[in-house]
Design a protein around this motif. Structure first.
Motif, mmCIF file in Angstrom:
data_model
loop_
_atom_site.group_PDB
_atom_site.id
_atom_site.type_symbol
_atom_site.label_atom_id
_atom_site.label_comp_id
_atom_site.label_asym_id
_atom_site.label_seq_id
_atom_site.Cartn_x
_atom_site.Cartn_y
_atom_site.Cartn_z
ATOM 1 N N GLN A 160 0.832 -1.201 0.000
ATOM 2 C CA GLN A 160 0.000 0.000 0.000
ATOM 3 C C GLN A 160 0.868 1.254 0.000
ATOM 4 O O GLN A 160 0.600 2.203 -0.745
ATOM 5 C CB GLN A 160 -0.916 -0.002 1.220
ATOM 6 N N LEU A 210 -4.970 -7.801 -6.650
ATOM 7 C CA LEU A 210 -3.653 -7.292 -6.255
ATOM 8 C C LEU A 210 -2.664 -7.370 -7.416
ATOM 9 O O LEU A 210 -1.867 -6.450 -7.622
ATOM 10 C CB LEU A 210 -3.126 -8.057 -5.047
ATOM 11 N N LEU A 253 -7.163 -0.423 -4.045
ATOM 12 C CA LEU A 253 -6.959 -1.527 -3.117
ATOM 13 C C LEU A 253 -8.211 -1.719 -2.259
ATOM 14 O O LEU A 253 -8.673 -2.840 -2.054
ATOM 15 C CB LEU A 253 -5.732 -1.255 -2.245
#
Length: 137
Positions: free
Chosen positions: A14, A125, A28
């Motif tokens: 992140q 992801l 995300l």
């Protein structure tokens, strides 16, 4: 019981996304919401219905690091009781319902759909990393 799927390095991932593009961490959160929606899709049709408010109260409420599902709220404060059971707190209603620590619907959805949730997160992801210009193996 709180069921968890742990992704190692998510915090670092992140931070790297934020360094490359400030909008990427928002994606995300959307990926985590997609995983939560998979569980909601399992649980919602299984909730008992009179008005349908309890089933409609299931909402994905993820952060950038945690997938969450909210249920109940003002519209259906009894929804957790439907899922987990227990004794009613208002005289005469709701009546006692056998308590099931693991729940009947939401956590059962995670148990049943764990592989699909993992697949959704893995794909999201990987796509997020590719969008950020990272090499994905």
């Amino acid at each position: 019981m709180v069921a968890k799927i742990h992704v190692s390095g998510l915090r670092e991932f992140q931070a790297q996304l934020r360094a490359m593009d400030a909008g990427l961490p928002r994606q995300l959160r959307l990926a985590l919401n997609a995983a939560a929606e998979e569980i909601i899709d399992y649980a919602e049709p299984r909730f008992p219905r009179r008005s349908g408010r309890a089933a409609r109260s299931l909402k994905a409420r993820s952060t950038q690091r945690v997938a969450r599902i909210a249920l109940g709220g003002r519209a259906a404060p009894y929804a957790p009781w439907l899922d987990f059971g227990g004794e009613g707190r208002i005289k005469g209603r709701p009546s006692k319902r056998p308590f099931i620590r693991e729940g009947r619907y939401v956590y059962k959805g995670l148990e049943v759909r764990r592989d699909r949730v993992t697949e959704i997160m893995s794909d999201a992801l990987a796509q997020l990393a590719r969008d950020a210009g990272l090499e994905v193996s």
